[in-house]
Design an enzyme around this catalytic site. Structure first.
Site, PDB file in Angstrom:
ATOM      1  N   ARG A   1     -54.947 -37.528 -18.375  1.00 34.08           N
ATOM      2  CA  ARG A   1     -54.809 -36.067 -18.274  1.00 34.08           C
ATOM      3  C   ARG A   1     -53.887 -35.702 -17.126  1.00 34.08           C
ATOM      4  O   ARG A   1     -53.389 -34.573 -17.056  1.00 34.08           O
ATOM      5  CB  ARG A   1     -56.165 -35.390 -18.034  1.00 34.08           C
TER       6      ARG A   1
ATOM      7  N   ASP B   1     -54.906 -35.158 -38.475  1.00 32.44           N
ATOM      8  CA  ASP B   1     -54.753 -35.227 -37.028  1.00 32.44           C
ATOM      9  C   ASP B   1     -56.016 -35.843 -36.406  1.00 32.44           C
ATOM     10  O   ASP B   1     -57.102 -35.783 -36.991  1.00 32.44           O
ATOM     11  CB  ASP B   1     -54.532 -33.813 -36.476  1.00 32.44           C
ATOM     12  N   GLU B   2     -55.882 -36.425 -35.209  1.00 32.66           N
ATOM     13  CA  GLU B   2     -57.013 -37.007 -34.463  1.00 32.66           C
ATOM     14  C   GLU B   2     -57.849 -37.921 -35.357  1.00 32.66           C
ATOM     15  O   GLU B   2     -59.075 -37.855 -35.378  1.00 32.66           O
ATOM     16  CB  GLU B   2     -57.892 -35.898 -33.871  1.00 32.66           C
TER      17      GLU B   2
ATOM     18  N   GLN C   1     -58.216 -43.474 -27.568  1.00 29.26           N
ATOM     19  CA  GLN C   1     -58.858 -42.209 -27.193  1.00 29.26           C
ATOM     20  C   GLN C   1     -60.038 -41.881 -28.110  1.00 29.26           C
ATOM     21  O   GLN C   1     -60.423 -40.718 -28.251  1.00 29.26           O
ATOM     22  CB  GLN C   1     -57.838 -41.067 -27.222  1.00 29.26           C
TER      23      GLN C   1
ATOM     24  N   LYS D   1     -47.410 -36.116 -29.954  1.00 29.53           N
ATOM     25  CA  LYS D   1     -48.088 -36.145 -31.248  1.00 29.53           C
ATOM     26  C   LYS D   1     -47.966 -34.821 -31.999  1.00 29.53           C
ATOM     27  O   LYS D   1     -47.649 -34.806 -33.192  1.00 29.53           O
ATOM     28  CB  LYS D   1     -49.571 -36.467 -31.029  1.00 29.53           C
ATOM     29  N   THR D   2     -48.201 -33.707 -31.319  1.00 35.68           N
ATOM     30  CA  THR D   2     -48.166 -32.400 -31.989  1.00 35.68           C
ATOM     31  C   THR D   2     -46.775 -32.101 -32.525  1.00 35.68           C
ATOM     32  O   THR D   2     -46.616 -31.569 -33.631  1.00 35.68           O
ATOM     33  CB  THR D   2     -48.615 -31.291 -31.022  1.00 35.68           C
TER      34      THR D   2
END
Length: 655
Positions: A600, A226-227, A257, A35-36
């Site tokens: 994670r 973002d997010e 998420q 994503k980043t």
């Protein structure tokens, strides 16, 4: 830089997300799907041709760390000059709100140098108002009031909008509404805003002054968020209004998420995005670059049981890896012993940072810490005090604020008796009364009382010395830097000397020195105070994660992190899913929370639960989490005690 350099190492969906520049785009970015990289390359691609000026793109994140990372990566990709970097609008929602309001605060009858009050200061103000109003309630405590005021404002509600949906009992509702009105009036009197105001007041500004909204709609021709799954109602409306004219908006998020409903995040913001942007292009990033195949199969099967989701399936070109380990412990202590022993085995080479232990609730860490300590494993608790929340840092900032902003009553109350000047509640009450009667600040009220006989000689002497320190600091501020002013005030007030012999003395001194270094780097005091309120940490305050230590964290605090090995403990009904979530219909969010924890892990994943736990000094039977049954049996290997319960634990009684 050639365009193809920006597209290097991107998979096909990532490339589509970077190149889809016009219109509305929603990027459903699964955990570990890059994503980043997509966000930064997309922003760099917008700027690379020069067709869009840096100041005409707005990129909004949820953390300052994410904003800095985006800025740094784009700067590196495009080799931007410092002047171009300064023109970029990259920051958090609250930071962008503050930046806009600094220009237009006068439209809302604030001064442009308004203060930003954090959660502790918000609570301090409310406590004072509760005492003033004589409001005592077992349920509506100051802490609950502070949280409710923020949540209501994040939902776009003003005090007059509070109805039976928010507070059922009419008597309670009228009292709480009156307190909220008084709270907002107090903020205005102090020329201050809390965090929720930074966006709520932006909306008010745009609604009451459409010409201001139009100027920002014309300024920002591209918007990146973002997010996006973590946005609340006000943030959604904020974004929608800005993009309403050109529709060039790209939101990146993962509905799987979405785990922050308790702080206002609304999953339906993703689900209803198509209503406002019907031609939206939805791009799914499903290739995972983090976890092994078995971990992804278990996590994907779990989250597939949720109904409220847009749908995607993570996959990897990597190996299947080790099977997910399920450990059934006799009790909580046995669970902790297993985790510590297994972690010690996996970290035999001394690389402790590879391991994380994740819990649903913070109280679970106590027994884990004991076991880790017995194994002599170095660890840290993630989610401790932020740098700016440490008492000595807050004290220093309060002194500085009072020197430069004499009407800052919140700062006055914090440092009046720090270090101790034997100025107790009675003295403060007298100062407050004087200030209220005269319509002046507490500092000015204190100055007036020094010349009267309303206080005893000792109190007058101590108060006069305190006022002299602040006045001397204000005089010094005319000719020297804010960092030098702070040093002088801390020394002349006796604060620096008071740290001698204190617990964690050197750590406290180092924190204040770090604050001074941060102060030197800022261009002006208003900027510094804004960063002090909004930043999680100043740039040089150290990393959140210490080097080479095993991490113990709540699931919520671990979002965005990754580890080679993850232990998830307490997978039991009532813990995960949590009892409150089960009672309030929040099981799907609990499933998302477990999904976040599982993803994670890069190489090894352990799912642990106990057959009984000591709760409120009583042994209670524990039932394995329903979520464990939702994972494919062929990717999970069971260890520990037999899963079948052989007799009722209610017979075990006390120990």
């Amino acid at each position: 830089m050639e365009e193809n350099h920006l597209l290097e190492a991107l998979n096909p969906p990532q490339r589509v997300a970077v190149l889809a520049q016009q219109g509305a785009v929603m990027v459903l970015a699964g955990a570990g799907s890059g994503k980043t990289r997509v966000l930064t390359r997309r922003l760099a691609h917008l700027l690379q041709s020069g067709a869009v000026a840096p100041e005409r793109v707005l990129a909004v994140t949820f953390t300052n760390k994410a904003a800095r990372e985006m800025r740094d990566r784009v700067t590196e990709l495009l080799h931007l000059e410092a002047e171009a970097v300064q023109r970029l609008w990259i920051g958090t929602f609250h930071g962008m709100g503050a930046r806009i309001l600094r220009q237009y605060a006068g439209y809302l009858h604030y001064n442009n140098d308004f203060l930003i009050f954090d959660g502790d200061e918000q609570l301090q103000i409310i406590k004072k108002l509760v005492v003033r109003q004589g409001f005592e309630h077992l349920y509506w405590t100051p802490k609950r009031l502070a949280g409710s005021f923020s949540r209501w404002k994040e939902e776009g509600l003003q005090a007059t909008d509070i109805g039976s949906k928010q507070i059922q009992r009419e008597a309670d509702r009228s009292a709480v509404v009156a307190l909220m009105l008084e709270y907002q009036a107090e903020l205005r009197r102090l020329n201050g805003m809390d965090f929720a105001d930074l966006l709520a007041n932006c909306l008010t500004l745009w609604q009451e002054h459409p010409e201001v909204l139009e100027s920002f709609q014309q300024r920002f021709v591209h918007i990146l968020v973002d997010e996006y799954q973590d946005t609340n109602r006000v943030q959604y409306e904020w974004i929608r209004l800005l993009a309403a004219v050109h529709g060039n908006i790209c939101v990146v998020g993962d509905d799987d998420q979405s785990i922050y409903s308790w702080r206002g995040a609304r999953l339906d913001n993703m689900l209803r995005f198509k209503e406002n942007f019907p031609d939206v292009q939805v791009i799914r990033l499903e290739q995972n670059y983090r976890s092994t195949g078995n971990i992804l199969r278990a996590a994907s099967a779990l989250i597939d049981h949720n109904i409220e989701r847009m749908g995607k399936t993570l996959w990897t070109q990597g190996d299947a890896g080790a099977r997910v380990q399920r450990y059934v412990a006799e009790d909580g202590a046995d669970e902790a012993r297993f985790v510590a022993a297994e972690a010690a085995r996996l970290c035999a080479d001394g690389d402790f940072a590879r391991v994380a232990v994740l819990v649903r609730t913070a109280y679970q860490t106590r027994v884990l810490e004991e076991a880790l300590h017995r194994q002599d494993l170095p660890y840290q608790i993630v989610g401790g005090l932020r740098f700016m929340d440490r008492a000595e840092v807050r004290d220093a900032v309060a002194y500085l604020r009072l020197v430069y902003i004499s009407q800052d009553d919140v700062a006055f109350e914090r440092v009046l008796n720090v270090p101790s000047r034997k100025l107790g509640p009675a003295t403060l009450a007298a100062i407050q009364k004087q200030a209220s009667q005269q319509g002046i600040s507490l500092l000015e009220g204190a100055r007036q009382l020094v010349g009267t006989s309303l206080l005893g000689p000792a109190a007058r002497k101590s108060l006069a010395e305190f006022v002299t320190v602040i006045d001397a600091g204000r005089l010094l501020a005319r000719s020297v830097s804010a960092e030098e002013v702070l040093q002088h005030v801390l020394e002349s007030s006796g604060y620096w000397e008071s740290l001698t012999g204190a617990e964690r003395e050197e750590e406290k001194r180092e924190n204040i020195r770090e604050l001074q270094s941060f102060l030197v780097q800022t261009s002006d005091l208003t900027t510094f105070l804004e960063q002090a309120a909004l930043e999680s940490d100043p740039p040089r305050a150290g990393q959140e994660r210490e080097s080479n230590r095993l991490v113990v964290s709540t699931l919520h605090a671990a979002k965005g992190l990754e580890f080679r090995v993850v232990f998830l403990v307490g997978l039991e009904e009532g813990l995960l899913p949590h009892k409150l979530a089960m009672d309030e219909g929040g099981v799907e969010e609990e499933r998302r929370l477990l999904y976040v924890g599982m993803t994670r892990a890069k190489e090894r994943l352990y799912l642990c639960h106990a057959r009984r736990r000591l709760m409120m000094n009583r042994w209670e039977q524990s039932m394995a989490s329903r979520f464990l049954k939702e994972m494919p049996a062929d990717v999970v290997e069971s260890r520990g005690m037999q899963i079948a319960v052989r007799k009722p634990f209610s017979q075990w009684g006390r120990r």
